[in-house]
Design a protein around this motif. Structure first.
Motif, PDB file in Angstrom:
ATOM      1  N   TYR A 138      42.565  39.227  41.152  1.00  0.00           N
ATOM      2  CA  TYR A 138      42.131  39.390  39.758  1.00  0.00           C
ATOM      3  C   TYR A 138      40.721  38.822  39.641  1.00  0.00           C
ATOM      4  N   ASN A 174      47.133  37.508  34.190  1.00  0.00           N
ATOM      5  CA  ASN A 174      46.706  38.908  34.053  1.00  0.00           C
ATOM      6  C   ASN A 174      46.736  39.687  35.365  1.00  0.00           C
ATOM      7  N   LEU A 175      46.888  38.986  36.493  1.00  0.00           N
ATOM      8  CA  LEU A 175      47.100  39.703  37.747  1.00  0.00           C
ATOM      9  C   LEU A 175      48.392  40.510  37.638  1.00  0.00           C
ATOM     10  N   ASN A 224      39.931  42.661  35.609  1.00  0.00           N
ATOM     11  CA  ASN A 224      40.604  43.749  36.311  1.00  0.00           C
ATOM     12  C   ASN A 224      40.949  43.291  37.721  1.00  0.00           C
ATOM     13  N   ILE A 225      41.751  44.106  38.407  1.00  0.00           N
ATOM     14  CA  ILE A 225      42.125  43.737  39.769  1.00  0.00           C
ATOM     15  C   ILE A 225      41.316  44.541  40.774  1.00  0.00           C
ATOM     16  N   ARG A 230      47.885  43.505  35.085  1.00  0.00           N
ATOM     17  CA  ARG A 230      47.170  44.657  35.640  1.00  0.00           C
ATOM     18  C   ARG A 230      48.016  45.394  36.686  1.00  0.00           C
TER      19      ARG A 230
END
Length: 357
Positions: A195, A218-219, A148-149, A222
Motif C-alpha cells: 500500500y 487500506n491494504l 492505492n496498492i 484495496r
C-alpha cells in the motif's frame, strides 16, 4: 598542435532524449528548450558577455541530422557602432559578395571551439534540468497513486527497512520497519502487494522515494476492491476496518441493494473472493461483518462469531455492556482479548463483555 578534444556529442544526446521521452514521458520540446538555454549560457561565457539580451543569437537544433548550431545575426551597415549586432559591408561581402547594407548576416559560431569549461556548463545544465524534470514527473505520477496498492519485488534489507522494486525500478520504494507485518519474512526476489502511503523528495536533489505499508488497513480495502466487483460498482460499501496486521482483521460492509448480501458477496462462492485477498496477507484472518446504522446491531455483528444475548448502550460515554452465554465468553473476548478489541475499534465504542448462565 594537438587536435581539440570533442567535448559535446549531440548524436549521443539525441539518443538519450529519445529514451527519456519513451521511458519518462519527458517531452522532446522541453529538452530542446533546456539545451538551447544551456548553449546560450555557454556562448555568453565564451564571449564574455554579461548582457542578458541575446536577441541576435539563435540556436538551431536539428534532431533528424543530429546537429546543433549557434548563429550570430548581424545587420550590414556602413559604419559599425555595435560589433555584437552589426557587421560592416566590407566584412559582409567577404562572406558573400551579394550582401548589401540593411541585410542580415547569419554567422555560425563553431561549437567545437567552446572551451572545456563551457562544454561542461552545457552538459551539467542539461543533465541537471532533465533530472529535475524527471523527479517532478515521478513525484507527480506516484503522488497520484498514494492510497492505492502496487505490486513490488523485495530487493534487500537496509537498516531494517525493506527496499522494494516497483514498476521496473524507476523509483526507489521503501517499506519502513514500522510498516512491516510482525513475523513476515521479506526475502529478495519475493513479489508482494504493498500500500502506498506517501511520496517524498529527499534533500540534496535526490530521486523521489515511495513509502509503502503492509500493515495499513487500506491494504485490505484495496485488495477487496480488486476482488469484489460489487464494491467497485458502489453496490457494496466498506464502512470500517479494524486491523491487527498479520493476525486478524474485521471488515464492516454494507449493501445499497436489498438483493445483494454484502457479507456473502465479499466472501464469494466457496470463499474464493476472500481467499484471493488472504493469499496476499501471509495467513492473516479476516472477519467480514455486516454494518448497521443501529449501533446495537452493529456491535453484535462486530463480536461475531460469538452470539450476543443482550446489550445495553450508554450513549453519553459510547459504552456498550454486552451479555453472552458463559460458554461463548472466551470466544467473544478472543485470545488475548483480540476479538473484543477489534470489535471496539471497528465500531468506535467501548465494549464490556460479561457471561450469562
Amino acid at each position: 598542435m594537438p587536435k581539440k578534444e570533442q567535448t559535446l556529442d549531440f548524436q549521443e544526446l539525441f539518443s538519450a532524449i529519445d529514451e527519456l521521452e519513451r521511458e519518462y514521458k519527458i517531452e522532446k520540446d522541453y529538452v530542446y528548450s533546456v539545451l538551447e538555454s544551456a548553449l546560450l549560457t555557454a556562448y555568453k561565457q565564451v564571449k564574455g558577455i554579461k548582457d542578458k539580451n541575446l536577441s541576435n543569437v539563435k540556436v538551431s537544433i536539428d534532431p533528424e541530422k543530429g546537429s546543433v548550431k549557434i548563429y550570430e545575426y548581424r545587420k550590414v551597415v556602413e559604419n559599425v557602432k555595435d560589433r555584437k549586432s552589426e557587421i560592416s559591408l566590407e566584412d559582409a561581402q567577404k562572406i558573400d559578395k551579394r550582401y548589401k547594407v540593411g541585410d542580415i548576416v547569419a554567422i555560425e559560431v563553431p561549437i567545437s571551439q567552446f572551451s572545456r569549461k563551457a562544454a561542461m556548463t552545457v552538459r551539467q545544465t542539461v543533465i541537471g534540468k532533465i533530472r529535475e524534470k524527471r523527479r517532478s514527473i515521478i513525484f507527480e505520477d506516484y503522488s497520484s497513486k498514494v492510497d492505492n496498492i502496487v505490486t513490488g519485488v523485495v530487493q534487500r534489507i537496509d537498516k531494517k527497512n525493506v527496499i522494494v522494486e516497483i514498476e521496473g525500478g524507476k523509483v526507489e520504494a521503501i517499506l519502513p520497519m514500522e510498516e512491516q507485518i510482525p513475523g513476515e519474512e521479506y526475502k529478495p526476489g519475493v513479489m508482494m502487494k504493498f500500500y502506498i502511503t506517501e511520496v517524498r523528495i529527499p534533500p540534496k536533489e535526490k530521486e523521489p522515494i515511495v513509502y509503502l505499508s503492509r500493515t495499513h488497513p487500506n491494504l485490505i480495502k484495496r485488495l477487496m476492491e480488486n476482488e469484489v466487483p460489487e464494491i467497485q460498482e458502489g453496490i457494496i460499501e466498506i464502512k470500517a476496518i479494524a486491523r491487527e496486521a498479520g493476525s486478524r482483521s474485521k471488515v464492516a460492509v454494507y449493501s445499497n441493494s436489498l438483493k445483494v448480501d454484502p457479507v456473502g458477496a465479499c466472501i464469494g462462492e466457496k470463499g474464493i473472493r476472500i481467499q484471493n485477498v488472504l493469499k496476499h496477507l501471509n495467513g492473516e484472518k479476516i472477519d467480514i461483518v455486516k454494518w448497521s446504522s443501529d449501533i446495537g446491531e452493529f456491535i453484535k455483528n462486530a463480536l461475531s462469531p460469538a452470539e450476543v444475548v443482550h446489550i445495553d448502550l450508554n450513549l453519553i460515554e459510547k459504552k456498550a455492556f454486552v451479555l453472552v452465554p458463559n460458554s461463548q465468553l472466551s470466544l467473544a473476548i478472543g485470545k488475548g482479548g483480540q476479538n473484543a478489541r477489534l470489535a471496539a475499534k471497528l465500531t468506535g465504542w467501548k465494549i464490556d463483555i460479561k457471561g450469562k448462565d
